[in-house]
Design an enzyme around this catalytic site. Structure first.
Site, PDB file in Angstrom:
ATOM      1  N   ASN A  13     -32.076  42.989  16.107  1.00 56.02           N
ATOM      2  CA  ASN A  13     -31.956  42.230  17.349  1.00 56.02           C
ATOM      3  C   ASN A  13     -30.507  41.771  17.462  1.00 56.02           C
ATOM      4  O   ASN A  13     -30.084  40.858  16.756  1.00 56.02           O
ATOM      5  CB  ASN A  13     -32.920  41.030  17.286  1.00 56.02           C
ATOM      6  CG  ASN A  13     -32.768  40.103  18.469  1.00 56.02           C
ATOM      7  OD1 ASN A  13     -32.082  40.429  19.443  1.00 56.02           O
ATOM      8  ND2 ASN A  13     -33.409  38.948  18.400  1.00 56.02           N
ATOM      9  N   LYS A  15     -29.031  40.363  19.872  1.00 59.05           N
ATOM     10  CA  LYS A  15     -28.859  39.133  20.676  1.00 59.05           C
ATOM     11  C   LYS A  15     -27.686  39.286  21.661  1.00 59.05           C
ATOM     12  O   LYS A  15     -27.404  40.400  22.092  1.00 59.05           O
ATOM     13  CB  LYS A  15     -28.709  37.923  19.751  1.00 59.05           C
ATOM     14  CG  LYS A  15     -29.844  37.855  18.714  1.00 59.05           C
ATOM     15  CD  LYS A  15     -29.945  36.538  17.998  1.00 59.05           C
ATOM     16  CE  LYS A  15     -31.103  36.592  17.018  1.00 59.05           C
ATOM     17  NZ  LYS A  15     -31.358  35.332  16.358  1.00 59.05           N
ATOM     18  N   HIS A  99     -39.282  35.713  22.086  1.00 55.64           N
ATOM     19  CA  HIS A  99     -38.399  35.313  20.985  1.00 55.64           C
ATOM     20  C   HIS A  99     -38.204  33.796  21.012  1.00 55.64           C
ATOM     21  O   HIS A  99     -38.173  33.200  22.095  1.00 55.64           O
ATOM     22  CB  HIS A  99     -37.045  36.039  21.102  1.00 55.64           C
ATOM     23  CG  HIS A  99     -36.202  35.831  19.891  1.00 55.64           C
ATOM     24  ND1 HIS A  99     -35.436  34.704  19.708  1.00 55.64           N
ATOM     25  CD2 HIS A  99     -36.034  36.585  18.765  1.00 55.64           C
ATOM     26  CE1 HIS A  99     -34.829  34.777  18.534  1.00 55.64           C
ATOM     27  NE2 HIS A  99     -35.166  35.908  17.937  1.00 55.64           N
ATOM     28  N   GLU A 101     -35.701  32.016  20.776  1.00 54.96           N
ATOM     29  CA  GLU A 101     -34.581  31.560  21.623  1.00 54.96           C
ATOM     30  C   GLU A 101     -34.990  31.577  23.098  1.00 54.96           C
ATOM     31  O   GLU A 101     -34.529  30.750  23.884  1.00 54.96           O
ATOM     32  CB  GLU A 101     -33.341  32.423  21.342  1.00 54.96           C
ATOM     33  CG  GLU A 101     -32.731  32.050  19.989  1.00 54.96           C
ATOM     34  CD  GLU A 101     -32.149  33.193  19.189  1.00 54.96           C
ATOM     35  OE1 GLU A 101     -31.811  34.241  19.762  1.00 54.96           O
ATOM     36  OE2 GLU A 101     -32.040  33.032  17.951  1.00 54.96           O
ATOM     37  N   GLU A 171     -41.517  34.807  13.100  1.00 57.70           N
ATOM     38  CA  GLU A 171     -40.169  34.309  12.868  1.00 57.70           C
ATOM     39  C   GLU A 171     -40.177  32.782  12.836  1.00 57.70           C
ATOM     40  O   GLU A 171     -40.128  32.133  13.896  1.00 57.70           O
ATOM     41  CB  GLU A 171     -39.230  34.777  13.985  1.00 57.70           C
ATOM     42  CG  GLU A 171     -39.133  36.287  14.090  1.00 57.70           C
ATOM     43  CD  GLU A 171     -37.807  36.716  14.719  1.00 57.70           C
ATOM     44  OE1 GLU A 171     -37.092  37.487  14.089  1.00 57.70           O
ATOM     45  OE2 GLU A 171     -37.497  36.246  15.834  1.00 57.70           O
ATOM     46  N   GLY A 177     -31.198  32.472  11.810  1.00 56.62           N
ATOM     47  CA  GLY A 177     -29.757  32.224  11.868  1.00 56.62           C
ATOM     48  C   GLY A 177     -29.288  31.094  10.963  1.00 56.62           C
ATOM     49  O   GLY A 177     -28.152  30.654  11.055  1.00 56.62           O
ATOM     50  N   SER A 217     -33.315  35.292   8.944  1.00 55.32           N
ATOM     51  CA  SER A 217     -32.357  35.440   7.844  1.00 55.32           C
ATOM     52  C   SER A 217     -32.730  36.549   6.858  1.00 55.32           C
ATOM     53  O   SER A 217     -32.553  36.392   5.645  1.00 55.32           O
ATOM     54  CB  SER A 217     -32.144  34.105   7.123  1.00 55.32           C
ATOM     55  OG  SER A 217     -31.585  33.158   8.016  1.00 55.32           O
TER      56      SER A 217
HETATM   57  P1  PGA Z   1     -31.513  36.171  12.019  1.00 54.95           P
HETATM   58  O1  PGA Z   1     -32.301  36.350  13.409  1.00 54.95           O
HETATM   59  O2  PGA Z   1     -31.808  37.394  11.186  1.00 54.95           O
HETATM   60  O3  PGA Z   1     -30.069  36.048  12.385  1.00 54.95           O
HETATM   61  O4  PGA Z   1     -32.060  34.934  11.357  1.00 54.95           O
HETATM   62  C1  PGA Z   1     -33.572  36.921  13.455  1.00 54.95           C
HETATM   63  C2  PGA Z   1     -34.093  36.906  14.879  1.00 54.95           C
HETATM   64  O5  PGA Z   1     -33.904  35.907  15.567  1.00 54.95           O
HETATM   65  O6  PGA Z   1     -34.701  37.886  15.352  1.00 54.95           O
END
Ligand code: PGA
Length: 256
Positions: A13, A15, A99, A101, A171, A177, A217
């Site tokens: 992803n 983003k 997601h 976010e 997630e 992140g 992560s």
């Molecule tokens: P990350 O993001 O691996 O940077 O923690 C995962 C995601 O939000 O899909």
């Protein structure tokens, strides 16, 4: 039981990162690094504006393409939204929906996500539905309740046959992140809960076949032990998927 009847998926992803030239370059590096022996699925989710150029690069390779979101309407006066037909035209077979976010920054509700799920399924797009709890939910012992509420809302009015197209990505919001990965044991236990909840909704055969990815992560250094868990069927990777060498290692987890 074993996840091994389910085809693993490693998804990147990206983003809101990369301009088109950078996205094409990263996709080309990943394509070049792919082992011809790879038996599982690899998917990239670039920004809308980079879908076409990344599609040009991955066309004819096993790399699949997803959008990071999608409108629930087919077309019309929805300024700023991108339709299912538009993402399919850009080469997408999948769409990430719900997601965290989108849920927490853009205030998407389960009702909205449910509409997107229904549209995606109707239009032949495979949803990668993200669910996950906040840190305070986990600390107050509410994780399973929060996940059950999301699943019930997101799958409302969707039949077992329709739901069989869906991939779930668990997630935990506190792990996205932040560098804080759920331990393999915590992730596995949560995946077992999600699978059992889906079994209650749609039955055992459905739950056995359901693919549940872990995200939050995931790194080249922790993917192997996460993927060794019987109920973890893949990974949805953010930050680490922007680095060609590291993501190549994630894709080839356990040195496949
Ligand atoms: P990350 O993001 O691996 O940077 O923690 C995962 C995601 O939000 O899909």
């Amino acid at each position: 039981m074993s996840s091994k009847n389910r085809i693993p998926m490693i998804a990147g992803n990206w983003k809101m990162n990369l301009v088109s030239g950078e996205a094409a370059e990263l996709a080309a590096a990943l394509r070049k690094n792919l082992s011809p022996d790879l038996k599982h699925e690899v998917l990239l989710a670039p920004s809308f504006t980079n879908l076409h150029c990344v599609h040009e690069v991955v066309k004819g390779s096993p790399i699949l393409l997803a959008s990071q979101d999608m409108a629930w309407e087919e077309k019309g006066a929805f300024t700023g939204a991108v339709s299912p037909a538009q993402i399919k035209d850009a080469g997408c077979t999948h769409s990430i929906l719900g997601h965290s976010e989108r849920r927490h920054i853009f205030m998407e509700t389960d009702e909205v996500i449910n509409k997107k799920m229904k549209t995606a399924i109707k239009d032949g797009i495979t949803p990668i539905l993200c669910i996950g709890e906040m840190l305070e939910d986990r600390e107050s012992g509410k994780t399973n309740d929060v996940l059950a509420t999301q699943l019930d809302g997101d799958f409302a009015g969707i039949t077992a046959e329709e739901a069989s197209r869906v991939i779930i990505a668990y997630e935990p919001v506190w792990a996205i992140g932040t560098g804080k990965t759920a331990t393999p044991d915590v992730a596995e236990a949560t995946h077992v809960f999600i699978r059992s909840h889906m079994e209650k909704m749609y039955g055992k055969n459905f739950a056995d076949a359901l693919r549940i990815l872990y995200g939050g992560s995931v790194k080249a250094t922790n993917v192997d032990e996460l993927m060794a868990q019987p109920d973890i069927d893949g990974a949805l990777v953010g930050g680490e998927s922007l680095k060609a060498d590291k993501f190549t290692r994630v894709i080839h987890f356990q040195k496949i």
